[in-house]
Design an enzyme around this catalytic site. Structure first.
Site, PDB file in Angstrom:
ATOM      1  N   ASP A  66      23.351 -25.517  52.959  1.00  0.00           N
ATOM      2  CA  ASP A  66      22.919 -24.116  52.974  1.00  0.00           C
ATOM      3  C   ASP A  66      22.624 -23.574  51.575  1.00  0.00           C
ATOM      4  OD1 ASP A  66      25.577 -24.175  52.142  1.00  0.00           O
ATOM      5  OD2 ASP A  66      26.354 -23.270  53.963  1.00  0.00           O
ATOM      6  N   ASN A 135      36.682 -18.297  59.533  1.00  0.00           N
ATOM      7  CA  ASN A 135      36.308 -17.863  60.883  1.00  0.00           C
ATOM      8  C   ASN A 135      35.705 -19.009  61.701  1.00  0.00           C
ATOM      9  OD1 ASN A 135      33.855 -18.223  59.669  1.00  0.00           O
ATOM     10  ND2 ASN A 135      33.134 -16.122  59.910  1.00  0.00           N
ATOM     11  N   GLU A 142      27.781 -18.736  61.313  1.00  0.00           N
ATOM     12  CA  GLU A 142      28.854 -17.788  61.600  1.00  0.00           C
ATOM     13  C   GLU A 142      29.029 -17.650  63.108  1.00  0.00           C
ATOM     14  OE1 GLU A 142      30.498 -16.927  59.127  1.00  0.00           O
ATOM     15  OE2 GLU A 142      29.363 -15.909  57.545  1.00  0.00           O
TER      16      GLU A 142
END
Ligand code: GLP
Length: 252
Positions: A66, A135, A142
């Site tokens: 990324d 998370n 995400e």
């Protein structure tokens, strides 16, 4: 999933680095998938050391997971800069073979599509190194992220922006990123995920013991036939008893 719990974070990083170094030694033309973040810094230190004692990366190609949208490769907070600092500048790989999405591309959506094609054009990733976000994100996927997602532009979670604020002098983590999708990651022939520290314990437990769900993007790795998860005891602390019993425990 194969789970390995080492006695501390240092040994866990060393074990992950050894898997990569051995793969490069066995397959000098390997295509690596690379990750960033604090967890990976000791991994790259090991790889630099392996290079100093003779491991060549000259035939290797790499694709990073990324990059932040809006950052040029020379921005100190960019993953281009991270990779140059921690690995690329210290090994013998042609810089043109170390691929990272261009955060400053005029059209980030088009850049994400180009990156997906570049990975396919290289024959796909042989061995993908992964970290995990608190998370449950992998790359910058995400929650919720679909298991079939491909390279794309994503909006970062507030928690992720806070976790990465220290890399930016003004504390302002960019809002968006280009990331390999979960599906892109699952296409790698093998994956090695390294998680260290107590802040990762919940995400590690959700990834391994929880259901496969977009709410924990890393849980999609349960569907992959060749994943090695390497943890220190703190990151493994919330795994269920059954998982830990089946774990390959290693000491020194
Ligand atoms: C970033 C990266 C992820 C990485 C995660 C964890 O969000 N995009 O690839 O796994 O951070 O980073 P750290 O190792 O610093 O906890």
């Amino acid at each position: 999933m194969k789970l390995v719990v080492l006695e501390n974070a240092k040994r866990a990083a060393g074990y992950a680095a050894r898997l990569l170094a051995d793969a490069v030694a066995r397959h000098p033309q390997i295509v690596l998938g690379l990750a960033t973040g604090g967890t990976m810094e000791p991994v790259y230190a090991h790889l630099r050391a392996a290079h100093r004692v003779g491991l060549s990366f000259a035939g290797v190609q790499s694709f990073n997971l990324d990059e932040y949208v809006g950052l040029s490769p020379d921005h100190p907070g960019s993953y281009h800069s991270y990779m140059r600092k921690h690995l690329f500048d210290a090994i013998d790989m042609d810089p043109a073979r170390g691929h990272v999405p261009r955060g400053d591309a005029p059209d980030p959506v088009q850049e994400a599509a180009r990156y997906e094609q570049a990975i396919a054009g290289a024959g796909g990733v042989d061995l993908q190194l992964l970290g995990i976000g608190k998370n449950g994100h992998i790359g910058f996927n995400e929650p919720p992220s679909d298991g079939a997602s491909r390279c794309r532009v994503v909006t970062l979670a507030e928690e992720t922006r806070r976790a990465n604020a220290a890399y930016f002098p003004d504390g302002q983590t960019p809002l968006r990123a280009i990331t390999m999708g979960v599906g892109t990651i699952l296409d790698a022939r093998a994956c090695v995920l390294l998680a260290t520290g107590a802040t990762k314990a919940k995400a590690v437990a959700a990834m391994i013991d929880g259901p496969v769900t977009p709410d924990c993007p890393a849980s999609a790795l349960q569907r992959h036939p060749d994943v090695t998860v390497i943890c220190d005891p703190a990151a493994a602390a919330e795994l269920c008893e059954t998982t830990l019993r089946e774990t390959e425990l290693r000491g020194a």
